[in-house]
Motif scaffolding. Structure first.
Motif, PDB file in Angstrom:
ATOM      1  N   GLY A  49       0.531  -1.244  -0.072  1.00  0.00           N
ATOM      2  CA  GLY A  49       0.053  -0.117  -0.227  1.00  0.00           C
ATOM      3  C   GLY A  49       0.947   1.278   0.080  1.00  0.00           C
ATOM      4  O   GLY A  49       0.378   2.339   0.129  1.00  0.00           O
ATOM      5  N   THR A  50       2.265   1.061  -0.176  1.00  0.00           N
ATOM      6  CA  THR A  50       3.051   2.529  -0.139  1.00  0.00           C
ATOM      7  C   THR A  50       3.834   2.420  -1.351  1.00  0.00           C
ATOM      8  O   THR A  50       4.999   2.734  -1.564  1.00  0.00           O
ATOM      9  N   SER A  51       3.060   2.176  -2.466  1.00  0.00           N
ATOM     10  CA  SER A  51       3.853   2.325  -3.724  1.00  0.00           C
ATOM     11  C   SER A  51       3.924   3.987  -4.171  1.00  0.00           C
ATOM     12  O   SER A  51       3.196   4.719  -3.390  1.00  0.00           O
ATOM     13  N   LYS A  52       4.477   4.262  -5.075  1.00  0.00           N
ATOM     14  CA  LYS A  52       4.360   5.787  -5.371  1.00  0.00           C
ATOM     15  C   LYS A  52       3.178   6.558  -5.525  1.00  0.00           C
ATOM     16  O   LYS A  52       2.773   7.452  -5.033  1.00  0.00           O
ATOM     17  N   ASN A  53       2.420   5.810  -6.374  1.00  0.00           N
ATOM     18  CA  ASN A  53       0.899   6.034  -6.598  1.00  0.00           C
ATOM     19  C   ASN A  53       0.042   6.305  -5.226  1.00  0.00           C
ATOM     20  O   ASN A  53      -0.599   7.018  -5.086  1.00  0.00           O
TER      21      ASN A  53
END
Ligand SMILES: [Zn+2]
Length: 388
Positions: free
Chosen positions: A266-270
């Motif tokens: 849940g902490t991708s760049k997007n």
């Protein structure tokens, strides 16, 4: 049959973020030929392309975008390539030899799908592209949303001149109704001005930096994990948004660099960007209960890139106390942007364009009628508070 193509009033370029999102959605591949070419310097040779052209009022959002190589981009923008509503590729003049037989190999093939289902190209934008490029005929009664006007006229890409009668000098984006279609010209009657030409362009606000917390880089992963276990939904995104925004500002890091430091789902760049936008929308953490899910808020943020605008719309919905699904939110946003008189029929039509909602919402057991009534209630309550 006449169609209504009224869309968002935002026109111009895709933002840097939207371009990046399109690159990620299509994994740097051309959505038509699926080639992944890289320059000698390692840069992917792909471009973000509007489906409903920006100069005709097409919005700068992911669902109006494709990722294309330079050749396919040219083919799409010059009318060699079009799309069916189901994303099947169609090719113009298949029997004619114009030296562009190259494109014919793609006819009948499906467009590459994005990695996120809810950011698929929307049929209404695809339909506009088909009409503008002659895959389907313009007919009297079509309502066009057109932007980028100069001297009350602009040029359709298939070579016919578009003449708008009764327009205003300072209109930037207008709705107009097609009154006659000729071989050289398309005449339209001005209906409504959606956006006036701005006199000055406001600078975007500086990102707020929260001075109450001082997360060290060492503690970043621990803080992010604590938030993930202690909060859920919108609260979790807000807490993450504050943490990431503050950390980025204090350590001069990009979202990609933060994402690389965090081995957390849940902490991708997007996703970091989406969380920061929630923080921007609610600087005082003043969101109310479960009025809108995080997905529905993300829908508002797509339609209203400025946090203040998204917040204004959220407040209108919250004021009624009506809980809306993602699809209801999307339909409601469309109504707001369309600037057309809202009737039960137009709402029903709008909802029916989203097949996942029709005719029943199984997950919540509500009939379509209930959805419509909710949207009408919200629209009535907010009508006087949101203006363009
Ligand atoms: Zn291509």
């Amino acid at each position: 049959m006449a169609g209504n193509w009224a869309v968002s009033s935002y026109s111009g370029e895709f933002s840097f973020e939207t371009k990046q999102n399109l690159r990620e959605l299509y994994l740097n591949r051309c959505s038509v030929c699926e080639q992944k070419r890289v320059s000698p310097y390692g840069h992917p040779e792909v471009e973000a392309a509007h489906i409903h052209p920006a100069q005709h009022g097409g919005p700068n959002r992911e669902t109006n975008g494709l990722l294309l190589c330079r050749r396919c981009h040219w083919g799409f923008d010059s009318g060699w390539l079009g799309l069916e509503d189901d994303h099947t590729i169609i090719v113009a003049d298949e029997d004619a030899a114009h030296g562009y037989e190259y494109f014919q190999q793609f006819g009948g093939k499906p467009l590459l799908s994005p990695t996120l289902d809810d950011l698929q190209p929307e049929p209404r934008f695809i339909q506009v592209h088909r009409r503008l490029f002659g895959f389907e005929s313009l007919v009297s009664g079509d309502v066009l949303t057109i932007g980028g006007l100069r001297d009350s006229q602009t040029r359709l890409v298939d070579g016919r001149r578009l003449i708008i009668e009764g327009g205003e000098e300072d209109a930037l984006v207008v709705n107009c109704r097609v009154s006659s279609v000729g071989t050289q010209t398309v005449r339209c009657e001005h209906q409504t001005t959606l956006e006036k030409r701005p006199e000055t362009v406001a600078e975007p606000a500086d990102p707020r930096v929260d001075t109450q917390t001082d997360p060290s880089l060492e503690g970043l992963e621990k803080s992010a994990r604590t938030i993930k276990s202690d909060y859920s939904g919108v609260e979790q995104k807000w807490e993450w948004g504050r943490l990431f925004r503050t950390t980025r500002a204090q350590h001069g890091l990009s979202r990609a660099e933060i994402a690389a430091k965090l081995p957390i789902d849940g902490t991708s760049k997007n996703q970091i960007q989406r969380a920061e936008r929630v923080y921007d929308m609610f600087p005082n953490r003043d969101f109310e209960g479960p009025v809108l899910s995080f997905s529905a808020i993300a829908e508002l943020q797509r339609a209203f890139p400025q946090p203040e605008d998204a917040r204004a719309v959220y407040d209108c919905i919250a004021a009624t106390g009506v809980e809306l699904s993602v699809w209801e939110t999307r339909a409601w946003v469309e109504l707001l942007l369309d600037d057309v008189s809202v009737t039960r029929e137009t709402v029903q039509q709008s909802l029916e364009e989203h097949p996942s909602l029709s005719p029943y919402d199984h997950t919540r057991g509500r009939k379509l009628d209930t959805h419509i009534q909710h949207i009408l209630t919200v629209h009535a309550a907010s009508h006087s508070t949101v203006t363009r």
